[in-house]
Design a protein around this motif. Structure first.
Motif, short mmCIF file in Angstrom:
data_model
loop_
_atom_site.label_atom_id
_atom_site.label_comp_id
_atom_site.label_asym_id
_atom_site.label_seq_id
_atom_site.Cartn_x
_atom_site.Cartn_y
_atom_site.Cartn_z
N PRO A 1 64.54 26.94 10.78
CA PRO A 1 62.92 26.35 10.55
C PRO A 1 61.98 27.46 10.47
CG PRO A 1 63.80 24.83 12.05
CD PRO A 1 65.35 25.93 11.46
N ASP A 2 62.35 27.60 11.23
CA ASP A 2 60.98 28.64 11.86
C ASP A 2 60.24 29.35 11.19
OD1 ASP A 2 62.11 27.12 14.52
OD2 ASP A 2 62.61 29.85 14.54
N GLU A 3 60.63 30.51 9.92
CA GLU A 3 60.55 31.75 8.35
C GLU A 3 58.74 30.12 8.12
OE1 GLU A 3 61.05 34.47 5.12
OE2 GLU A 3 62.30 33.40 6.51
N LEU A 4 60.09 28.79 7.39
CA LEU A 4 59.50 28.02 7.03
C LEU A 4 58.20 27.06 7.54
CD1 LEU A 4 59.30 27.32 3.91
CD2 LEU A 4 60.92 25.00 4.43
N LEU A 5 58.02 26.75 9.26
CA LEU A 5 57.32 26.79 9.58
C LEU A 5 56.03 27.36 9.98
CD1 LEU A 5 59.69 23.59 12.23
CD2 LEU A 5 58.25 23.48 10.43
N GLU A 6 56.70 28.63 10.25
CA GLU A 6 55.14 29.52 11.08
C GLU A 6 54.36 29.32 9.64
OE1 GLU A 6 54.59 34.49 11.82
OE2 GLU A 6 56.75 32.76 11.11
N LYS A 7 54.68 29.13 8.12
CA LYS A 7 54.01 29.80 6.98
C LYS A 7 53.45 28.63 6.98
CE LYS A 7 55.08 30.12 2.60
NZ LYS A 7 54.88 31.22 1.73
N TYR A 8 53.84 26.97 7.08
CA TYR A 8 52.58 25.99 6.98
C TYR A 8 52.21 25.84 8.59
CZ TYR A 8 55.04 25.89 2.85
OH TYR A 8 55.05 25.86 1.28
N GLY A 9 52.01 26.64 9.41
CA GLY A 9 51.18 26.28 11.10
C GLY A 9 50.38 26.11 10.74
N ALA A 10 49.19 27.11 10.33
CA ALA A 10 47.65 27.04 10.41
C ALA A 10 47.28 25.91 9.36
CB ALA A 10 47.18 28.19 9.37
N LEU A 11 48.08 24.88 8.97
CA LEU A 11 47.97 24.06 7.75
C LEU A 11 47.68 22.96 7.91
CD1 LEU A 11 49.23 24.53 4.56
CD2 LEU A 11 47.09 24.79 5.11
N GLY A 12 48.49 22.75 9.88
CA GLY A 12 47.69 21.69 10.43
C GLY A 12 48.90 20.47 10.00
N VAL A 13 50.27 20.90 9.40
CA VAL A 13 50.59 19.97 8.34
C VAL A 13 52.01 18.73 9.29
CG1 VAL A 13 52.49 19.12 6.33
CG2 VAL A 13 50.22 20.37 5.93
N ALA B 1 31.11 32.27 -0.17
CA ALA B 1 30.20 32.47 1.34
C ALA B 1 31.26 32.23 2.95
CB ALA B 1 29.38 31.37 1.37
N LEU B 2 32.44 31.41 2.14
CA LEU B 2 33.84 32.05 2.80
C LEU B 2 33.59 33.29 3.90
CD1 LEU B 2 36.48 29.05 1.55
CD2 LEU B 2 34.19 28.48 3.44
N ASP B 3 33.88 33.75 3.50
CA ASP B 3 34.66 35.66 4.10
C ASP B 3 33.48 35.83 5.54
OD1 ASP B 3 36.70 36.19 3.12
OD2 ASP B 3 34.83 35.39 0.34
N GLU B 4 32.53 35.26 4.59
CA GLU B 4 31.39 35.21 5.81
C GLU B 4 31.32 34.51 6.93
OE1 GLU B 4 26.59 36.43 6.44
OE2 GLU B 4 27.14 36.10 4.42
N TRP B 5 31.51 33.25 6.69
CA TRP B 5 31.99 32.38 7.75
C TRP B 5 32.61 32.50 8.36
CZ3 TRP B 5 28.94 27.87 9.18
CH2 TRP B 5 29.91 26.41 9.42
N GLY C 1 32.88 33.68 13.23
CA GLY C 1 33.92 33.28 13.85
C GLY C 1 33.14 31.51 14.10
N HIS C 2 33.38 31.65 12.75
CA HIS C 2 32.65 29.62 12.75
C HIS C 2 34.44 29.07 12.59
CE1 HIS C 2 29.01 29.89 13.21
NE2 HIS C 2 28.73 30.58 11.96
N ALA C 3 35.54 29.76 11.86
CA ALA C 3 37.18 29.23 11.84
C ALA C 3 37.45 29.74 11.76
CB ALA C 3 36.94 28.68 10.18
N ASP C 4 39.36 29.88 11.76
CA ASP C 4 40.44 30.44 11.82
C ASP C 4 40.64 31.03 10.71
OD1 ASP C 4 42.31 31.39 12.75
OD2 ASP C 4 43.65 29.78 13.29
N PRO C 5 40.61 32.77 10.78
CA PRO C 5 40.72 33.23 9.11
C PRO C 5 42.31 32.78 8.60
CG PRO C 5 40.09 34.58 11.24
CD PRO C 5 40.18 33.49 11.43
N ALA C 6 42.90 32.68 9.67
CA ALA C 6 44.56 31.86 9.39
C ALA C 6 44.49 30.53 8.16
CB ALA C 6 45.45 31.95 9.98
N ARG C 7 42.86 29.91 9.18
CA ARG C 7 43.60 28.73 7.53
C ARG C 7 42.47 28.86 6.27
NH1 ARG C 7 43.59 22.89 8.19
NH2 ARG C 7 42.26 22.31 8.41
N LEU C 8 42.00 30.35 6.05
CA LEU C 8 40.86 30.45 5.29
C LEU C 8 42.50 30.88 4.14
CD1 LEU C 8 38.74 30.52 3.25
CD2 LEU C 8 38.37 33.18 4.31
N TYR C 9 43.40 31.84 4.63
CA TYR C 9 44.00 32.06 3.86
C TYR C 9 45.28 30.95 3.90
CZ TYR C 9 48.29 34.28 3.00
OH TYR C 9 50.05 34.82 2.69
N SER C 10 45.38 30.28 4.03
CA SER C 10 46.29 29.04 3.62
C SER C 10 45.62 28.24 2.45
CB SER C 10 46.40 28.28 5.18
OG SER C 10 47.34 28.70 5.97
#
Length: 337
Positions: free
Chosen positions: A165-177, A306-310, A314-323
């Motif tokens: 399951p590692d590859e799939l879990l890595e894909k959804y890790g940033a979502l916190g599901v 505006a999320l790119d600048e946000w 450093g206000h949020a994790d880039p992985a969260r925006l990508y997700s």
């Protein structure tokens, strides 16, 4: 012909009996203050099976509700014969306000949205890691539908003895599901159901998944024996499961703490034509403040967002925006692309 003068008494005038079609119309509808509250368990060809207190009652939708559909999970007001005896029929006269809805469209270019389930707390997305192969795009779409409808997603991965399951879990890790990983042996000895149960007790959970992933088998392990549904097998040639669940059905969860599971038919697509990005981003509270500088009707994936600048500040994790953007992109691409 008889004529009436100005001195004619009203007793001399014969009134015509009221006939169909000349009855005065009224916009006033009965309030049905005596209606009893019930919960819809399943819908089958216009007949709705409802739980009223400790009885199962068959009902039909009252005419005054018009085209408003009643779905599994709805809290409704019911009048008429509520005995639950054979060949009796009650009427649903009111659909209470919904706290959440799971919606889908038949396809992405279909403007007609369908409410699948109402008033659920979470959406359990059941996915096999092999036999059949996982479909990340379908998982993405289910997660988007959960966020859009006000449900919390839960990822249930089955058959981990066949693939990692590692590859799939890595894909959804940033979502916190939250996720649960199970093996086929755990389905047999009940360990899978025990671990899933910890996420379900006291809540109403909708189960969705591609046919053949073990969704209905898992549901059967979570509900009383007399409520279990039939299951099928995966076709060895096509890798697809047989649709053994043909309609959504709410079933009581075993255990003293209560709760409900709603089994749904196996899905092969999940249209998202109805989804509004402004509702999806509410599931990302760390990103919401950064949208204050976005242009009106921003898709959150355009040059002026505006999320790119946000995120760059450093206000949020880039992985969260990508997700977030990956999920929103599923609205633009068909599930099979």
């Amino acid at each position: 012909m008889r004529r009436y003068g100005k001195h004619t008494d009203e007793d001399d005038i014969r009134s015509r009996p009221n006939r169909k079609g000349n009855r005065p119309r009224s916009n006033i509808r009965p309030k049905h203050e005596d209606a009893v509250e019930g919960m819809i368990l399943t819908v089958d060809r216009g007949r709705l099976t409802c739980l009223v207190e400790d009885r199962v009652v068959i009902a039909m939708k009252a005419r005054e509700l018009g085209r408003k559909a009643a779905v599994v999970g709805d809290r409704v007001g019911i009048v008429g014969d509520l005995s639950g005896e054979k060949d009796t029929l009650a009427r649903i006269v009111r659909i209470e306000e919904r706290k959440s809805v799971l919606r889908r469209t038949a396809d992405d270019d279909d403007p007609y949205e369908r409410v699948v389930v109402a008033n659920a707390d979470q959406l359990a997305i059941v996915t096999a890691l092999a036999d059949p192969e996982p479909r990340p795009r379908l998982i993405d779409r289910c997660i988007v539908a959960a966020y859009d409808g006000g449900l919390t997603p839960l990822l249930v991965l089955t058959k981990s003895d066949l693939a990692s399951p590692d590859e799939l879990l890595e894909k959804y890790g940033a979502l916190g599901v939250p996720h649960i990983v199970t093996t086929r042996d755990e389905f047999v000895d009940g360990a899978a159901a025990d671990r899933v149960y910890e996420h379900l007790r006291g809540r109403t959970t909708v189960f969705v998944g591609h046919s053949g992933v073990g969704k209905t088998t898992l549901v059967n392990a979570l509900v009383p024996k007399d409520r279990r549904r039939s299951t099928g097998v995966v076709n060895a040639v096509t890798g697809r499961g047989r649709h053994t669940t043909t309609s959504a059905l709410a079933l009581p969860l075993s255990g003293k703490e209560g709760g409900w599971v709603i089994d749904t038919p196996g899905v092969r697509s999940f249209g998202l034509h109805h989804v509004d990005p402004s509702r999806v981003i509410l599931a990302f509270p760390d990103l919401v403040p950064g949208t204050e500088g976005c242009p009106r009707a921003c898709s959150h994936d355009e040059p002026d967002c505006a999320l790119d600048e946000w995120v760059a500040e450093g206000h949020a994790d880039p992985a969260r925006l990508y997700s977030l953007r990956r999920l929103l992109a599923t609205r633009e691409r068909r599930e099979g692309d």
